[in-house]
Design an enzyme around this catalytic site. Structure first.
Site, short mmCIF file in Angstrom:
data_model
loop_
_atom_site.label_atom_id
_atom_site.label_comp_id
_atom_site.label_asym_id
_atom_site.label_seq_id
_atom_site.Cartn_x
_atom_site.Cartn_y
_atom_site.Cartn_z
N GLY A 9 42.26 49.24 -29.27
CA GLY A 9 40.91 49.65 -29.71
C GLY A 9 39.78 48.81 -29.17
N LEU A 10 40.11 47.67 -28.53
CA LEU A 10 39.03 46.83 -27.97
C LEU A 10 38.75 47.16 -26.51
CD1 LEU A 10 40.03 43.31 -29.40
CD2 LEU A 10 38.35 44.92 -30.31
N GLY A 11 39.48 48.11 -25.94
CA GLY A 11 39.33 48.42 -24.53
C GLY A 11 38.12 49.28 -24.22
N TYR A 141 52.26 53.13 -13.54
CA TYR A 141 51.32 53.71 -14.51
C TYR A 141 51.48 55.24 -14.58
CZ TYR A 141 46.65 54.94 -16.38
OH TYR A 141 45.61 55.45 -17.11
#
Ligand code: NAD
Ligand code: SER
Length: 314
Positions: A9-11, A141
């Site tokens: 959530g901090l990205g 990825y």
């Protein structure tokens, strides 16, 4: 959905998705979870430190916070993932498995998992790429994103766990920096241009890629989260499109506001970009849940310049 955990959530995306969700569901009902603790934790509360590879910790967080939905954003992006494929596998695949198992065991109502244009590969048609097409990515990825799309379908059909997601293009935003992707140049370049500094671009000037402005990225994932299940044919593999441009075209648009110098020194990220589409067909998302974007390149650049000037005090 009433109580939501946002992992990672901090990205870049979490920093804007969380305020949106808190506005809609109430601050106390949206819990930010990340592996790193922010300095301004008081402003971000409710916050928990959580490694998504730890299934037991996820289950505890769900139970302790009475959570019924998750936005699972924690990931290692494409460029960082090629620098450390083992970490990308660990976080993106084992972490996703832990989230899905935790969701299954606790009976979550919904899990949102972003996929990416990285799910495509060199054999995929490059222009107006269809929703249902060849998926043979060559990055760890991209492999993790295809895995996520398939697991979402599997958990839905096998367990009725409602997992959904969009294939994001490169996301452009001004609030939080991007986390190590191939499309990061399209954010970095604004900072250099506005400060009057020369920018060295790590992609070729003609490397056209699909992109999206953050307000549309938030709109897309929250629209899909709220879409009636009976309307969905796809699950976590929706193409969504807004704009496509090359570094050269972006430079020309930014130069309408500020002059700056650019040189092109393609590095290992060019090979990743070469394996991705130039443009996307998003007709399935339009048909199944009414997707349509608000921003094109011109309106995105105008808004980025305005907001970044304010942020940088220029
Ligand atoms: P980001 O790199 O900015 O943020 C990811 C966050 O995950 C970071 O805050 C990081 O600290 C956290 N994290 C890393 N490992 C973790 C772990 N083990 N446990 C818990 N947290 C961990 O990424 P983003 O741009 O916000 O992307 C969010 C999602 O959207 C990802 O799934 C990404 O693949 C997808 N996506 C992003 C873009 C884009 O351009 N930003 C494009 C396509 C898809
Ligand atoms: N913006 C992302 C990246 O470049 C696409 O998933 O990794």
């Amino acid at each position: 959905m009433k109580r939501i955990i946002v992992t990672g959530g901090l990205g870049q995306i979490g920093s804007e998705l969380v305020p949106f969700l808190r506005n809609k569901y109430g601050k106390e009902n949206v819990i930010v979870a990340d592996i790193r603790k922010p300095e301004n934790v008081d402003e971000i509360e409710p916050f928990i430190t959580l490694d998504v590879r730890n299934e037991e910790a996820i289950i505890s967080a769900i139970k302790e916070n009475d959570v019924d939905a998750m936005y699972h954003l924690a990931a290692i992006l494409s460029a960082k993932g090629e620098e450390n494929p083992q970490l990308a596998f660990d976080v993106n695949i084992k972490g996703l498995y832990a989230v899905l198992e935790a969701g299954r065991k606790t009976g979550l109502e919904r899990i949102m998992i972003p996929s990416s244009i990285a799910a495509f590969g060199p054999e995929t048609p490059k222009d107006n790429t269809p929703n249902d097409t060849i998926l043979k990515p060559r990055t760890m990825y991209g492999i993790s994103k295809v895995t996520g799309e398939l697991l979402a379908l599997y958990y839905w059909e096998k367990y009725g766990l409602d997992v959904r997601g969009v294939r994001y293009p490169g996301i452009i935003s001004w609030k939080a920096p991007p986390g190590g992707g191939t499309t990061d140049y399209a954010v970095e370049i604004f900072y250099y241009a506005l400060k009057g500094e020369k920018y060295t671009c790590f992609l070729r000037e003609d490397a056209t890629l699909p992109m999206m402005y953050m307000p549309d990225a938030i709109k897309a994932i929250t629209m899909l989260a709220d879409a009636p299940a009976e309307n969905l044919v796809h699950r976590a593999d929706f193409n969504i499109a807004a704009m496509s441009f090359s570094p050269k075209e972006l430079v020309e648009e930014i130069r309408k506001y500020v002059d700056f110098e650019v040189e092109y020194k393609p590095d290992y990220r060019q090979k990743i970009a070469d394996s991705w589409p130039r443009s996307i067909d998003d007709s399935a998302a339009r048909k199944e849940w009414g997707w349509n974007p608000d921003y094109n390149m011109a309106s995105m650049v105008k808004d980025m310049v305005k907001n970044l000037k304010k942020k940088l005090g220029l």
